[in-house]
Design a protein around this motif. Structure first.
Motif, PDB file in Angstrom:
ATOM      1  N   THR A   3       0.857  -1.178   0.000  1.00 35.37           N
ATOM      2  CA  THR A   3       0.000   0.000   0.000  1.00 35.37           C
ATOM      3  C   THR A   3       0.899   1.237   0.000  1.00 35.37           C
ATOM      4  O   THR A   3       2.108   1.137   0.207  1.00 35.37           O
ATOM      5  CB  THR A   3      -0.900   0.030   1.250  1.00 35.37           C
ATOM      6  OG1 THR A   3      -0.068   0.118   2.406  1.00 35.37           O
ATOM      7  CG2 THR A   3      -1.808  -1.194   1.313  1.00 35.37           C
ATOM      8  N   ALA A   4       0.312   2.394  -0.227  1.00 35.55           N
ATOM      9  CA  ALA A   4       1.089   3.633  -0.245  1.00 35.55           C
ATOM     10  C   ALA A   4       1.784   3.862   1.093  1.00 35.55           C
ATOM     11  O   ALA A   4       2.936   4.299   1.137  1.00 35.55           O
ATOM     12  CB  ALA A   4       0.183   4.810  -0.597  1.00 35.55           C
ATOM     13  N   ASN A   5       1.100   3.548   2.173  1.00 35.72           N
ATOM     14  CA  ASN A   5       1.671   3.748   3.506  1.00 35.72           C
ATOM     15  C   ASN A   5       2.900   2.864   3.728  1.00 35.72           C
ATOM     16  O   ASN A   5       3.926   3.321   4.236  1.00 35.72           O
ATOM     17  CB  ASN A   5       0.607   3.484   4.570  1.00 35.72           C
ATOM     18  CG  ASN A   5       1.042   3.947   5.935  1.00 35.72           C
ATOM     19  OD1 ASN A   5       1.738   4.950   6.074  1.00 35.72           O
ATOM     20  ND2 ASN A   5       0.620   3.228   6.965  1.00 35.72           N
ATOM     21  N   LEU A  15       4.230   9.951   3.493  1.00 38.84           N
ATOM     22  CA  LEU A  15       3.162   9.401   2.670  1.00 38.84           C
ATOM     23  C   LEU A  15       2.776  10.365   1.557  1.00 38.84           C
ATOM     24  O   LEU A  15       2.529   9.959   0.420  1.00 38.84           O
ATOM     25  CB  LEU A  15       1.949   9.055   3.538  1.00 38.84           C
ATOM     26  CG  LEU A  15       0.719   8.526   2.814  1.00 38.84           C
ATOM     27  CD1 LEU A  15       1.046   7.262   2.028  1.00 38.84           C
ATOM     28  CD2 LEU A  15      -0.389   8.260   3.812  1.00 38.84           C
ATOM     29  N   TYR A  16       2.738  11.654   1.859  1.00 38.13           N
ATOM     30  CA  TYR A  16       2.333  12.616   0.818  1.00 38.13           C
ATOM     31  C   TYR A  16       3.326  12.651  -0.333  1.00 38.13           C
ATOM     32  O   TYR A  16       2.962  13.004  -1.460  1.00 38.13           O
ATOM     33  CB  TYR A  16       2.077  14.011   1.391  1.00 38.13           C
ATOM     34  CG  TYR A  16       3.272  14.712   1.983  1.00 38.13           C
ATOM     35  CD1 TYR A  16       3.461  14.736   3.365  1.00 38.13           C
ATOM     36  CD2 TYR A  16       4.205  15.374   1.184  1.00 38.13           C
ATOM     37  CE1 TYR A  16       4.551  15.377   3.913  1.00 38.13           C
ATOM     38  CE2 TYR A  16       5.290  16.014   1.728  1.00 38.13           C
ATOM     39  CZ  TYR A  16       5.464  16.024   3.095  1.00 38.13           C
ATOM     40  OH  TYR A  16       6.550  16.666   3.633  1.00 38.13           O
ATOM     41  N   ARG A  19       2.180   9.858  -2.616  1.00 37.10           N
ATOM     42  CA  ARG A  19       0.954  10.292  -3.291  1.00 37.10           C
ATOM     43  C   ARG A  19       1.251  11.327  -4.371  1.00 37.10           C
ATOM     44  O   ARG A  19       0.663  11.296  -5.448  1.00 37.10           O
ATOM     45  CB  ARG A  19      -0.030  10.860  -2.267  1.00 37.10           C
ATOM     46  CG  ARG A  19      -0.611   9.788  -1.381  1.00 37.10           C
ATOM     47  CD  ARG A  19      -1.564  10.370  -0.390  1.00 37.10           C
ATOM     48  NE  ARG A  19      -2.172   9.330   0.437  1.00 37.10           N
ATOM     49  CZ  ARG A  19      -2.732   9.542   1.592  1.00 37.10           C
ATOM     50  NH1 ARG A  19      -2.783  10.767   2.095  1.00 37.10           N
ATOM     51  NH2 ARG A  19      -3.259   8.555   2.270  1.00 37.10           N
ATOM     52  N   HIS A  20       2.174  12.248  -4.095  1.00 38.72           N
ATOM     53  CA  HIS A  20       2.534  13.271  -5.076  1.00 38.72           C
ATOM     54  C   HIS A  20       3.199  12.636  -6.297  1.00 38.72           C
ATOM     55  O   HIS A  20       2.856  12.962  -7.438  1.00 38.72           O
ATOM     56  CB  HIS A  20       3.454  14.318  -4.448  1.00 38.72           C
ATOM     57  CG  HIS A  20       3.875  15.383  -5.392  1.00 38.72           C
ATOM     58  ND1 HIS A  20       2.996  16.301  -5.921  1.00 38.72           N
ATOM     59  CD2 HIS A  20       5.087  15.667  -5.932  1.00 38.72           C
ATOM     60  CE1 HIS A  20       3.634  17.110  -6.728  1.00 38.72           C
ATOM     61  NE2 HIS A  20       4.922  16.736  -6.752  1.00 38.72           N
ATOM     62  N   THR A  22       2.808   9.687  -7.382  1.00 38.70           N
ATOM     63  CA  THR A  22       1.764   8.969  -8.110  1.00 38.70           C
ATOM     64  C   THR A  22       0.925   9.949  -8.932  1.00 38.70           C
ATOM     65  O   THR A  22       0.644   9.701 -10.107  1.00 38.70           O
ATOM     66  CB  THR A  22       0.867   8.193  -7.131  1.00 38.70           C
ATOM     67  OG1 THR A  22       1.678   7.279  -6.384  1.00 38.70           O
ATOM     68  CG2 THR A  22      -0.227   7.431  -7.861  1.00 38.70           C
ATOM     69  N   ARG A  23       0.569  11.055  -8.325  1.00 37.26           N
ATOM     70  CA  ARG A  23      -0.268  12.058  -8.995  1.00 37.26           C
ATOM     71  C   ARG A  23       0.410  12.622 -10.247  1.00 37.26           C
ATOM     72  O   ARG A  23      -0.243  12.847 -11.261  1.00 37.26           O
ATOM     73  CB  ARG A  23      -0.603  13.171  -8.004  1.00 37.26           C
ATOM     74  CG  ARG A  23      -1.857  13.916  -8.288  1.00 37.26           C
ATOM     75  CD  ARG A  23      -2.305  14.875  -7.181  1.00 37.26           C
ATOM     76  NE  ARG A  23      -1.315  15.331  -6.243  1.00 37.26           N
ATOM     77  CZ  ARG A  23      -1.184  14.904  -4.983  1.00 37.26           C
ATOM     78  NH1 ARG A  23      -1.999  13.995  -4.508  1.00 37.26           N
ATOM     79  NH2 ARG A  23      -0.249  15.371  -4.191  1.00 37.26           N
ATOM     80  N   TYR A  37      -8.011   0.015  -3.910  1.00 40.13           N
ATOM     81  CA  TYR A  37      -6.800   0.647  -3.371  1.00 40.13           C
ATOM     82  C   TYR A  37      -5.695   0.638  -4.432  1.00 40.13           C
ATOM     83  O   TYR A  37      -5.643  -0.257  -5.275  1.00 40.13           O
ATOM     84  CB  TYR A  37      -6.277  -0.111  -2.150  1.00 40.13           C
ATOM     85  CG  TYR A  37      -7.058   0.075  -0.876  1.00 40.13           C
ATOM     86  CD1 TYR A  37      -8.173   0.887  -0.796  1.00 40.13           C
ATOM     87  CD2 TYR A  37      -6.658  -0.582   0.271  1.00 40.13           C
ATOM     88  CE1 TYR A  37      -8.868   1.033   0.386  1.00 40.13           C
ATOM     89  CE2 TYR A  37      -7.349  -0.437   1.471  1.00 40.13           C
ATOM     90  CZ  TYR A  37      -8.461   0.375   1.507  1.00 40.13           C
ATOM     91  OH  TYR A  37      -9.133   0.524   2.675  1.00 40.13           O
ATOM     92  N   LYS A  38      -4.812   1.594  -4.347  1.00 41.94           N
ATOM     93  CA  LYS A  38      -3.638   1.594  -5.206  1.00 41.94           C
ATOM     94  C   LYS A  38      -2.623   0.636  -4.599  1.00 41.94           C
ATOM     95  O   LYS A  38      -2.323   0.696  -3.419  1.00 41.94           O
ATOM     96  CB  LYS A  38      -3.042   2.994  -5.303  1.00 41.94           C
ATOM     97  CG  LYS A  38      -3.957   3.956  -6.013  1.00 41.94           C
ATOM     98  CD  LYS A  38      -3.396   5.352  -6.001  1.00 41.94           C
ATOM     99  CE  LYS A  38      -4.391   6.280  -6.654  1.00 41.94           C
ATOM    100  NZ  LYS A  38      -4.072   7.678  -6.442  1.00 41.94           N
TER     101      LYS A  38
END
Length: 66
Positions: A3-5, A15-16, A19-20, A22-23, A37-38
């Motif tokens: 997972t992302a975490n 974590l951000y 996410r960044h 990935t975005r 979930y990703k």
């Protein structure tokens, strides 16, 4: 599969940051069909570490993406 975490913890980044990345398309996770979930691969942890190393050398995220 991560997972992302978990990916953030293994890569030692917030974590951000995962996410960044990935975005903006530096990471391309799959989707879990049961819960949407990703899901990241273990190789993505090495990719995050590579991105961080390239940033310390002065490369921008745009340059890294190319």
């Amino acid at each position: 599969m991560l997972t992302a975490n978990v990916l953030a913890k293994q890569s030692q980044v917030p974590l951000y940051t995962v996410r960044h990345y990935t975005r903006i398309g530096l990471l391309k996770p799959e989707r879990n069909s049961t819960n949407n979930y990703k899901i990241y691969h273990p190789s993505d942890a090495a990719r995050v570490r590579f991105i961080q190393a390239a940033k310390t050398l002065g490369f921008t995220l745009h340059e890294i993406g190319e």
